[in-house]
Scaffold this motif. Sequence first.
Motif, PDB file in Angstrom:
ATOM      1  N   VAL A  86      27.885  11.879  43.496  1.00 39.94           N
ATOM      2  CA  VAL A  86      27.992  12.305  45.040  1.00 39.94           C
ATOM      3  C   VAL A  86      26.954  13.361  45.098  1.00 39.94           C
ATOM      4  O   VAL A  86      26.814  14.397  44.521  1.00 39.94           O
ATOM      5  CB  VAL A  86      29.645  12.775  45.476  1.00 39.94           C
ATOM      6  CG1 VAL A  86      29.335  13.370  46.959  1.00 39.94           C
ATOM      7  CG2 VAL A  86      30.415  11.796  45.292  1.00 39.94           C
ATOM      8  N   ILE A  87      26.149  12.940  46.312  1.00 36.78           N
ATOM      9  CA  ILE A  87      25.060  13.767  46.751  1.00 36.78           C
ATOM     10  C   ILE A  87      25.330  14.415  47.959  1.00 36.78           C
ATOM     11  O   ILE A  87      25.481  13.830  48.858  1.00 36.78           O
ATOM     12  CB  ILE A  87      23.884  13.124  46.949  1.00 36.78           C
ATOM     13  CG1 ILE A  87      23.248  12.319  45.393  1.00 36.78           C
ATOM     14  CG2 ILE A  87      22.820  14.042  47.239  1.00 36.78           C
ATOM     15  CD1 ILE A  87      22.638  11.075  45.475  1.00 36.78           C
ATOM     16  N   THR A 116      37.249  19.174  46.346  1.00 38.98           N
ATOM     17  CA  THR A 116      38.512  17.893  46.046  1.00 38.98           C
ATOM     18  C   THR A 116      37.943  16.918  45.070  1.00 38.98           C
ATOM     19  O   THR A 116      36.601  16.733  44.819  1.00 38.98           O
ATOM     20  CB  THR A 116      39.226  17.778  47.256  1.00 38.98           C
ATOM     21  OG1 THR A 116      40.495  16.908  47.113  1.00 38.98           O
ATOM     22  CG2 THR A 116      38.366  16.542  48.125  1.00 38.98           C
ATOM     23  N   THR A 117      38.488  16.009  44.715  1.00 37.06           N
ATOM     24  CA  THR A 117      38.052  14.753  44.130  1.00 37.06           C
ATOM     25  C   THR A 117      38.257  13.349  44.864  1.00 37.06           C
ATOM     26  O   THR A 117      39.522  13.021  45.253  1.00 37.06           O
ATOM     27  CB  THR A 117      38.652  14.727  42.647  1.00 37.06           C
ATOM     28  OG1 THR A 117      38.781  16.000  42.112  1.00 37.06           O
ATOM     29  CG2 THR A 117      38.272  13.563  41.674  1.00 37.06           C
ATOM     30  N   LEU A 118      37.442  12.621  44.640  1.00 37.48           N
ATOM     31  CA  LEU A 118      37.699  11.603  45.110  1.00 37.48           C
ATOM     32  C   LEU A 118      38.586  10.280  44.190  1.00 37.48           C
ATOM     33  O   LEU A 118      38.740  10.748  43.074  1.00 37.48           O
ATOM     34  CB  LEU A 118      36.185  10.688  45.459  1.00 37.48           C
ATOM     35  CG  LEU A 118      35.070  11.035  46.454  1.00 37.48           C
ATOM     36  CD1 LEU A 118      33.935  10.387  46.431  1.00 37.48           C
ATOM     37  CD2 LEU A 118      35.639  10.914  47.777  1.00 37.48           C
ATOM     38  N   PRO A 129      27.623  18.671  55.516  1.00 39.42           N
ATOM     39  CA  PRO A 129      27.652  17.733  56.855  1.00 39.42           C
ATOM     40  C   PRO A 129      27.661  16.452  56.577  1.00 39.42           C
ATOM     41  O   PRO A 129      28.225  15.542  57.257  1.00 39.42           O
ATOM     42  CB  PRO A 129      26.320  18.199  57.388  1.00 39.42           C
ATOM     43  CG  PRO A 129      26.077  19.544  56.782  1.00 39.42           C
ATOM     44  CD  PRO A 129      26.717  19.812  55.545  1.00 39.42           C
ATOM     45  N   ILE A 130      27.087  15.948  55.318  1.00 37.20           N
ATOM     46  CA  ILE A 130      26.855  14.730  54.953  1.00 37.20           C
ATOM     47  C   ILE A 130      26.952  14.511  53.327  1.00 37.20           C
ATOM     48  O   ILE A 130      26.455  15.404  52.865  1.00 37.20           O
ATOM     49  CB  ILE A 130      25.597  13.848  55.467  1.00 37.20           C
ATOM     50  CG1 ILE A 130      25.428  14.057  56.936  1.00 37.20           C
ATOM     51  CG2 ILE A 130      25.398  12.705  54.925  1.00 37.20           C
ATOM     52  CD1 ILE A 130      24.108  13.296  57.674  1.00 37.20           C
ATOM     53  N   THR A 153      27.068   3.426  47.858  1.00 36.90           N
ATOM     54  CA  THR A 153      28.078   2.854  48.238  1.00 36.90           C
ATOM     55  C   THR A 153      29.119   3.429  49.224  1.00 36.90           C
ATOM     56  O   THR A 153      29.849   2.547  49.673  1.00 36.90           O
ATOM     57  CB  THR A 153      28.934   2.671  46.859  1.00 36.90           C
ATOM     58  OG1 THR A 153      29.372   3.945  46.355  1.00 36.90           O
ATOM     59  CG2 THR A 153      28.051   2.006  45.630  1.00 36.90           C
ATOM     60  N   ARG A 154      28.723   4.484  49.657  1.00 39.73           N
ATOM     61  CA  ARG A 154      29.760   5.154  50.677  1.00 39.73           C
ATOM     62  C   ARG A 154      28.884   6.370  51.305  1.00 39.73           C
ATOM     63  O   ARG A 154      28.253   7.044  50.650  1.00 39.73           O
ATOM     64  CB  ARG A 154      30.899   5.746  49.881  1.00 39.73           C
ATOM     65  CG  ARG A 154      31.790   6.327  50.860  1.00 39.73           C
ATOM     66  CD  ARG A 154      33.111   6.630  50.029  1.00 39.73           C
ATOM     67  NE  ARG A 154      34.200   7.390  51.015  1.00 39.73           N
ATOM     68  CZ  ARG A 154      35.103   7.825  50.584  1.00 39.73           C
ATOM     69  NH1 ARG A 154      35.507   7.832  49.306  1.00 39.73           N
ATOM     70  NH2 ARG A 154      36.083   8.506  51.322  1.00 39.73           N
ATOM     71  N   VAL A 155      29.077   6.350  52.610  1.00 38.65           N
ATOM     72  CA  VAL A 155      28.406   7.548  53.161  1.00 38.65           C
ATOM     73  C   VAL A 155      29.518   8.304  54.098  1.00 38.65           C
ATOM     74  O   VAL A 155      30.299   7.865  54.801  1.00 38.65           O
ATOM     75  CB  VAL A 155      27.257   7.210  54.078  1.00 38.65           C
ATOM     76  CG1 VAL A 155      26.981   8.229  55.018  1.00 38.65           C
ATOM     77  CG2 VAL A 155      26.194   6.380  53.557  1.00 38.65           C
ATOM     78  N   ARG A 156      29.459   9.590  54.198  1.00 37.38           N
ATOM     79  CA  ARG A 156      30.557  10.273  54.779  1.00 37.38           C
ATOM     80  C   ARG A 156      29.821  11.376  55.496  1.00 37.38           C
ATOM     81  O   ARG A 156      28.871  12.293  55.189  1.00 37.38           O
ATOM     82  CB  ARG A 156      31.462  11.093  53.921  1.00 37.38           C
ATOM     83  CG  ARG A 156      32.220  12.230  54.671  1.00 37.38           C
ATOM     84  CD  ARG A 156      33.364  11.491  55.402  1.00 37.38           C
ATOM     85  NE  ARG A 156      34.393  12.534  55.969  1.00 37.38           N
ATOM     86  CZ  ARG A 156      34.476  12.777  57.401  1.00 37.38           C
ATOM     87  NH1 ARG A 156      33.680  12.377  58.098  1.00 37.38           N
ATOM     88  NH2 ARG A 156      35.494  13.625  57.543  1.00 37.38           N
ATOM     89  N   ASP A 157      29.599  11.127  56.944  1.00 36.64           N
ATOM     90  CA  ASP A 157      28.664  11.773  57.761  1.00 36.64           C
ATOM     91  C   ASP A 157      29.856  12.426  58.927  1.00 36.64           C
ATOM     92  O   ASP A 157      30.346  11.912  59.804  1.00 36.64           O
ATOM     93  CB  ASP A 157      27.926  10.925  58.476  1.00 36.64           C
ATOM     94  CG  ASP A 157      27.066  11.676  59.447  1.00 36.64           C
ATOM     95  OD1 ASP A 157      27.199  12.778  60.006  1.00 36.64           O
ATOM     96  OD2 ASP A 157      26.060  10.933  59.950  1.00 36.64           O
ATOM     97  N   SER A 158      29.969  13.885  58.968  1.00 34.71           N
ATOM     98  CA  SER A 158      30.960  14.571  59.501  1.00 34.71           C
ATOM     99  C   SER A 158      30.241  15.085  60.984  1.00 34.71           C
ATOM    100  O   SER A 158      30.815  16.029  61.663  1.00 34.71           O
ATOM    101  CB  SER A 158      31.671  15.610  58.922  1.00 34.71           C
ATOM    102  OG  SER A 158      30.890  16.703  58.324  1.00 34.71           O
TER     103      SER A 158
END
Length: 183
Positions: A86-87, A116-118, A129-130, A153-158
Amino acid sequence: MTDAQPPATDIQVPDDLSGITAEQYRASMRHYPAGVTVVTLGSKNGPVGFTATSFASLSLEPPLVSFNIAHTSSSLTALRAAESVVIHFLGEHQHDLAQRFARTADQRFTDRSLWTTLDSGEPVLHGTPIWIRATIKQLIPIGDHTFVVGLVTRVRDSTEEQPAAAPLLYYRGRYYRPTSLEE
């Protein structure tokens, strides 16, 4: 039209580097600003993470990213065994995280309230932020670093949920926030 030849897989370093020293090279590179990321991964011995300023987007189709890790890094062995990372793109408010993950490995994950852990096993830092999850596709030893290529494979953009923090920059050995030149 002729077929392009594939690039050489190893770099031929000339005997004469025109007197360029490691110190001169390092000093000149300090004048190039870089965004600050923290790379995290799960390992059999627990969470692993490190600060990286070498992150880059490589390709849109497929979505590929890259970063480098020094051959002297305490995280290299775990990274070689990992399937994914995770970056985290750090905001200007997170220079403390950048410093934490640039320290010795035993200090990086001591504060359990920071992460936390995915379900897939990688640690995720709170408040970034991302962040993106990428599976490792290639590890290429080159010079004194390993070049890592990952498939996103996944992006989390808050940034839509809360006002976006300005990105954290690293320049001339210090952390900075960017300022707009537009008025």
